[in-house]
Design a protein around this motif. Structure first.
Motif, PDB file in Angstrom:
ATOM      1  N   SER A 138     -51.064  51.654  86.240  1.00 36.86           N
ATOM      2  CA  SER A 138     -51.526  52.854  86.954  1.00 36.86           C
ATOM      3  C   SER A 138     -52.708  52.568  87.871  1.00 36.86           C
ATOM      4  O   SER A 138     -52.984  53.337  88.789  1.00 36.86           O
ATOM      5  N   ASN A 139     -53.429  51.488  87.602  1.00 35.83           N
ATOM      6  CA  ASN A 139     -54.655  51.156  88.347  1.00 35.83           C
ATOM      7  C   ASN A 139     -55.679  52.292  88.309  1.00 35.83           C
ATOM      8  O   ASN A 139     -56.530  52.403  89.206  1.00 35.83           O
ATOM      9  N   ALA A 140     -55.593  53.108  87.282  1.00 33.89           N
ATOM     10  CA  ALA A 140     -56.490  54.258  87.155  1.00 33.89           C
ATOM     11  C   ALA A 140     -57.544  54.000  86.085  1.00 33.89           C
ATOM     12  O   ALA A 140     -57.340  53.198  85.164  1.00 33.89           O
ATOM     13  N   SER A 141     -58.653  54.685  86.222  1.00 37.09           N
ATOM     14  CA  SER A 141     -59.659  54.690  85.157  1.00 37.09           C
ATOM     15  C   SER A 141     -59.117  55.496  83.991  1.00 37.09           C
ATOM     16  O   SER A 141     -58.294  56.403  84.167  1.00 37.09           O
ATOM     17  N   CYS A 142     -59.563  55.176  82.789  1.00 37.76           N
ATOM     18  CA  CYS A 142     -59.181  55.971  81.627  1.00 37.76           C
ATOM     19  C   CYS A 142     -60.440  56.528  80.976  1.00 37.76           C
ATOM     20  O   CYS A 142     -61.525  55.970  81.101  1.00 37.76           O
ATOM     21  N   GLU A 143     -60.283  57.656  80.311  1.00 39.56           N
ATOM     22  CA  GLU A 143     -61.431  58.353  79.739  1.00 39.56           C
ATOM     23  C   GLU A 143     -61.531  58.116  78.242  1.00 39.56           C
ATOM     24  O   GLU A 143     -60.568  57.712  77.596  1.00 39.56           O
TER      25      GLU A 143
END
Length: 228
Positions: A138-143
């Motif tokens: 996803s190349n996204a940050s995760c929380e």
């Protein structure tokens, strides 16, 4: 003398909240480990012997975000070895702001740094995080809450592994979500573009800030990332 003694007992009681040893999964890739000398870490400073006082949010951290970070620290106390300092990534703020806050819980002081978010969290490159993802690719940050692990040298140079402690980030180790330095997180990006560049989901800090971030984080401390 009574006030000082009370402060010492308070700090000792705070330190006893560790409930068990930290779970250390295996590394996701073979990498050259850095020596202590190469990383230039400072020795862990002793908790200062100060008089007890109410624990309040540092000025730079919004109270609700700070409350959630402390709740996460308590919830994961068995997997986080050191509770003297925490890092809080405030992803409600723009990437042009210093939004990675390293907070000393003993004396309430903090230091803030620039940090990039993932390209998958901001596909149009607006400078604002729009979504989190825990998915591979996803190349996204995760929380959520992360615990810091060992240092290594990888494709981004000196880096520090992270283990995700929540269902929202438990793929962090497999995704190689780490702390590292990057040119696109340097302050001159803000002067020329008004925002930082984007990572692949990692906590990418400025190149000149990496030593200080590593020194303050160390191994076995919590990073809490959220958009509140």
């Amino acid at each position: 003398m009574l006030e000082t003694t009370t402060g010492r007992r308070t700090v000792v009681r705070t330190g006893l909240i560790l409930a068990g040893a930290m779970v250390v999964p295996g590394a996701v890739a073979t990498a050259q480990r850095l020596t202590q000398a190469a990383l230039k870490p400072a020795s862990q400073p002793p908790l200062p012997m100060v008089a007890a006082r109410p624990l309040t949010s540092p000025r730079v951290v919004r109270p609700e975000l700070f409350r959630r970070a402390l709740a996460a620290l308590d919830a994961h106390r068995g997997r986080v070895a050191d509770h003297d300092r925490i890092a809080i990534a405030d992803f409600a703020a723009a990437s042009a702001e210093k939004r990675l806050h390293l907070v000393d819980l003993a004396n309430g002081t903090s230091q803030s740094f620039l940090v990039a978010h993932g390209a998958g969290s901001d596909p149009s490159h607006t400078g604002w995080l729009h979504r989190f993802s825990n998915d591979a690719g996803s190349n996204a940050s995760c929380e959520g809450a992360f615990v810091t692990q060992d240092y290594y040298v990888g494709k981004h140079g000196r880096s520090q592994r992270l283990v995700g402690l929540d269902a929202t980030n438990d793929n962090a180790l497999a995704r190689a979500i780490v702390v590292h330095a990057a040119w696109y997180s340097n302050p001159d990006m803000i002067r020329t573009h008004g925002m930082l560049g984007r990572s692949q989901g990692c906590f990418a800090v400025g190149e000149s800030d990496l030593d200080e971030v590593f020194r303050r984080l160390g191994s076995g401390r919590m990073i809490y990332a959220a958009k509140v």
